[in-house]
Write a protein that holds these residues in place. Structure first.
Motif, PDB file in Angstrom:
ATOM      1  N   ASN A  85       0.481  -0.889   0.065  1.00  0.00           N
ATOM      2  CA  ASN A  85       0.183   0.218   0.088  1.00  0.00           C
ATOM      3  C   ASN A  85       1.055   1.387   0.054  1.00  0.00           C
ATOM      4  OD1 ASN A  85      -2.563   0.714   0.471  1.00  0.00           O
ATOM      5  ND2 ASN A  85      -1.935   1.555   2.131  1.00  0.00           N
ATOM      6  N   ASP A  86       2.399   1.338   0.545  1.00  0.00           N
ATOM      7  CA  ASP A  86       2.922   2.198   0.617  1.00  0.00           C
ATOM      8  C   ASP A  86       3.638   2.683  -0.557  1.00  0.00           C
ATOM      9  OD1 ASP A  86       2.689   2.577   3.210  1.00  0.00           O
ATOM     10  OD2 ASP A  86       4.084   1.440   4.226  1.00  0.00           O
ATOM     11  N   VAL A  87       4.032   2.157  -1.441  1.00  0.00           N
ATOM     12  CA  VAL A  87       4.313   1.440  -3.002  1.00  0.00           C
ATOM     13  C   VAL A  87       3.720   2.721  -3.312  1.00  0.00           C
ATOM     14  CG1 VAL A  87       5.298   0.425  -4.751  1.00  0.00           C
ATOM     15  CG2 VAL A  87       5.672  -0.425  -2.718  1.00  0.00           C
ATOM     16  N   VAL A  88       1.291   2.103  -3.733  1.00  0.00           N
ATOM     17  CA  VAL A  88       1.503   2.794  -3.813  1.00  0.00           C
ATOM     18  C   VAL A  88       0.869   4.568  -4.057  1.00  0.00           C
ATOM     19  CG1 VAL A  88      -1.864   3.036  -4.355  1.00  0.00           C
ATOM     20  CG2 VAL A  88      -0.367   0.555  -4.562  1.00  0.00           C
ATOM     21  N   GLN A  89       0.687   4.933  -2.776  1.00  0.00           N
ATOM     22  CA  GLN A  89       0.655   5.688  -2.277  1.00  0.00           C
ATOM     23  C   GLN A  89       2.070   6.567  -2.428  1.00  0.00           C
ATOM     24  OE1 GLN A  89      -1.669   7.369  -0.800  1.00  0.00           O
ATOM     25  NE2 GLN A  89      -3.189   5.634  -0.938  1.00  0.00           N
ATOM     26  N   LYS A  90       3.068   6.957  -2.347  1.00  0.00           N
ATOM     27  CA  LYS A  90       4.394   6.660  -2.595  1.00  0.00           C
ATOM     28  C   LYS A  90       4.269   7.598  -4.492  1.00  0.00           C
ATOM     29  CE  LYS A  90       8.252   8.651  -2.447  1.00  0.00           C
ATOM     30  NZ  LYS A  90       8.451   9.999  -1.026  1.00  0.00           N
ATOM     31  N   ILE A  91       3.433   6.474  -5.308  1.00  0.00           N
ATOM     32  CA  ILE A  91       3.938   7.046  -6.636  1.00  0.00           C
ATOM     33  C   ILE A  91       2.755   8.215  -6.951  1.00  0.00           C
ATOM     34  CG2 ILE A  91       2.754   5.672  -8.724  1.00  0.00           C
ATOM     35  CD1 ILE A  91       3.746   3.231  -7.868  1.00  0.00           C
ATOM     36  N   LEU A  92       1.264   7.441  -6.199  1.00  0.00           N
ATOM     37  CA  LEU A  92       0.272   8.505  -6.198  1.00  0.00           C
ATOM     38  C   LEU A  92       0.480  10.160  -5.717  1.00  0.00           C
ATOM     39  CD1 LEU A  92      -2.814   6.748  -4.845  1.00  0.00           C
ATOM     40  CD2 LEU A  92      -2.004   7.236  -7.077  1.00  0.00           C
ATOM     41  N   ARG A  93       1.676  10.116  -4.351  1.00  0.00           N
ATOM     42  CA  ARG A  93       2.160  11.609  -4.414  1.00  0.00           C
ATOM     43  C   ARG A  93       2.961  11.885  -5.150  1.00  0.00           C
ATOM     44  NH1 ARG A  93       4.180   9.323   0.483  1.00  0.00           N
ATOM     45  NH2 ARG A  93       2.511   9.168   1.141  1.00  0.00           N
ATOM     46  N   LYS A  94       3.243  11.048  -5.808  1.00  0.00           N
ATOM     47  CA  LYS A  94       4.380  11.928  -6.369  1.00  0.00           C
ATOM     48  C   LYS A  94       4.198  12.725  -8.079  1.00  0.00           C
ATOM     49  CE  LYS A  94       8.540   8.678  -6.257  1.00  0.00           C
ATOM     50  NZ  LYS A  94       9.877   9.638  -6.989  1.00  0.00           N
ATOM     51  N   GLY A  95       2.369  11.916  -7.766  1.00  0.00           N
ATOM     52  CA  GLY A  95       1.130  12.272  -8.973  1.00  0.00           C
ATOM     53  C   GLY A  95       1.325  13.507  -8.785  1.00  0.00           C
ATOM     54  N   ARG A  96       0.600  13.939  -7.608  1.00  0.00           N
ATOM     55  CA  ARG A  96       0.070  15.384  -6.310  1.00  0.00           C
ATOM     56  C   ARG A  96       1.185  16.238  -7.041  1.00  0.00           C
ATOM     57  NH1 ARG A  96      -1.959  11.426  -3.141  1.00  0.00           N
ATOM     58  NH2 ARG A  96      -0.212  11.399  -1.378  1.00  0.00           N
ATOM     59  N   LYS A  97       2.371  15.947  -6.190  1.00  0.00           N
ATOM     60  CA  LYS A  97       3.804  16.506  -6.247  1.00  0.00           C
ATOM     61  C   LYS A  97       3.576  17.541  -7.963  1.00  0.00           C
ATOM     62  CE  LYS A  97       5.778  15.246  -1.912  1.00  0.00           C
ATOM     63  NZ  LYS A  97       6.902  15.143  -1.301  1.00  0.00           N
ATOM     64  N   GLY A  98       3.563  16.485  -9.581  1.00  0.00           N
ATOM     65  CA  GLY A  98       3.329  17.439 -10.541  1.00  0.00           C
ATOM     66  C   GLY A  98       4.078  16.807 -11.559  1.00  0.00           C
ATOM     67  N   ALA A  99       4.406  15.058 -10.666  1.00  0.00           N
ATOM     68  CA  ALA A  99       5.889  14.396 -12.244  1.00  0.00           C
ATOM     69  C   ALA A  99       4.229  13.548 -12.611  1.00  0.00           C
ATOM     70  CB  ALA A  99       5.743  13.168 -11.196  1.00  0.00           C
ATOM     71  N   ARG A 100       4.252  13.221 -14.330  1.00  0.00           N
ATOM     72  CA  ARG A 100       3.414  12.823 -15.111  1.00  0.00           C
ATOM     73  C   ARG A 100       3.245  11.242 -14.757  1.00  0.00           C
ATOM     74  NH1 ARG A 100       3.738  12.385 -21.564  1.00  0.00           N
ATOM     75  NH2 ARG A 100       1.281  11.410 -21.907  1.00  0.00           N
ATOM     76  N   ILE A 101       2.083  10.367 -14.410  1.00  0.00           N
ATOM     77  CA  ILE A 101       2.165   9.204 -14.145  1.00  0.00           C
ATOM     78  C   ILE A 101       1.266   8.520 -15.257  1.00  0.00           C
ATOM     79  CG2 ILE A 101       2.056   7.595 -12.095  1.00  0.00           C
ATOM     80  CD1 ILE A 101       3.947   9.976 -11.618  1.00  0.00           C
ATOM     81  N   VAL A 102       1.898   7.245 -15.793  1.00  0.00           N
ATOM     82  CA  VAL A 102       1.407   7.196 -17.113  1.00  0.00           C
ATOM     83  C   VAL A 102       1.600   5.295 -17.028  1.00  0.00           C
ATOM     84  CG1 VAL A 102       1.160   6.403 -19.439  1.00  0.00           C
ATOM     85  CG2 VAL A 102       2.029   8.269 -18.477  1.00  0.00           C
ATOM     86  N   TYR A 103       0.422   5.133 -16.635  1.00  0.00           N
ATOM     87  CA  TYR A 103       0.229   2.966 -17.105  1.00  0.00           C
ATOM     88  C   TYR A 103      -0.071   2.834 -17.984  1.00  0.00           C
ATOM     89  CZ  TYR A 103      -0.781  -1.047 -13.792  1.00  0.00           C
ATOM     90  OH  TYR A 103      -0.467  -1.328 -12.432  1.00  0.00           O
TER      91      TYR A 103
END
Length: 267
Positions: A65-83
């Protein structure tokens, strides 16, 4: 080699085959990697979540769960996340073209490097003849793979007790069996041919848990590896160059030799 004292920042990071939801997933190492490495764009190149295994039995400890939250947090900080879904998280292919939690879901994408080159980014299972034509055999192979990982656990427990580094039985077996070596070669050729067909300079994929960075008949072929056995990711630097990063524990950093074109980084 000492652990880095601050985060590294890249133009893009490519991560695949994490297999969250399985006991073999090395979520703690991935979480450590994500804490110390940032990028403008993070590509999740398939099999991030293992839907196959979760259907059979639920396993979702806090580090996953921490991994998922960390990835989502990167998105909130401005990173583009592509799955980009793979075969183990193929349920997400029902949501292609959508966004959830700031994450874009797409079947494949063309990545443009800082120096103007173009790369097809795709998981790669579409070019696996077993997945396409004999899915029952893929499920059977997955079962055998889980068994091998279970044996890995005991083997490496003993190795740690006597001061040796991590060693992967399943990875060793795959590279020693002639048919497995041939499969990897055919997979690389098929992905390179697809990149050539689409008129791009290279391809970045996952699926086979075998990190690579090499030229294949004029096409730059890059495989991100996995976070079950090898713990590797691919980074694009701000000058457009690529690097396969192997993430290891501090005690192992000086002891684990990296394959050609890979660089060991202390976690």
């Amino acid at each position: 080699m000492s652990a880095p004292d601050k985060s590294r920042h890249y133009r893009a990071l490519f991560i695949s085959d994490v297999h969250l939801g399985t006991r073999g997933c090395q979520a703690d190492l991935l979480l450590d990697f994500l804490k110390l490495n940032d990028a403008e764009t993070v590509y999740l190149v398939g099999d991030i979540v293992d839907g196959w295994r979760l259907k059979r039995s639920w396993y979702w400890p806090q580090p996953h769960n921490d991994v998922v939250q960390k990835i989502l947090r990167k998105g909130r900080k401005g990173a583009r996340i592509v799955y980009i879904p793979g075969n183990h998280d193929e349920f997400l292919r029902d949501f292609l073209g959508t966004h959830f939690g700031g994450v874009e879901v797409t079947d494949s994408i063309i990545h443009e490097t800082a120096d103007g080159r173009s790369y097809l980014v795709i998981h790669g299972d579409q070019f696996d003849v077993v997945i396409r034509h004999a899915k029952w055999l893929a499920f059977f192979g997955d079962k055998a793979y889980v068994t091998a990982l279970g044996l890995n656990t005991w083997v490496n427990f003993v190795r740690r007790r006597i001061g040796l580094t991590y060693w992967s039985l399943s990875a060793w077996a795959k590279l020693k069996v002639k048919n497995a070596v041939n499969f990897i070669g055919r997979f690389e050729e098929a992905l390179s041919d697809e990149a050539r067909r689409q008129g791009v300079h290279g391809v970045i994929c996952g699926h086979i848990h075998h990190a690579a960075d090499r030229d294949f008949n004029g096409i730059h072929y890059i495989n991100t590896g996995d976070w079950v056995e090898s713990c590797t990711a691919v980074a694009e630097h701000h000058d457009g160059t690529f690097e396969v990063i192997r993430w290891v524990k501090p005690a192992q950093a000086d002891a684990v030799p990296a394959p050609a074109k890979e660089r060991p980084v202390a976690a």
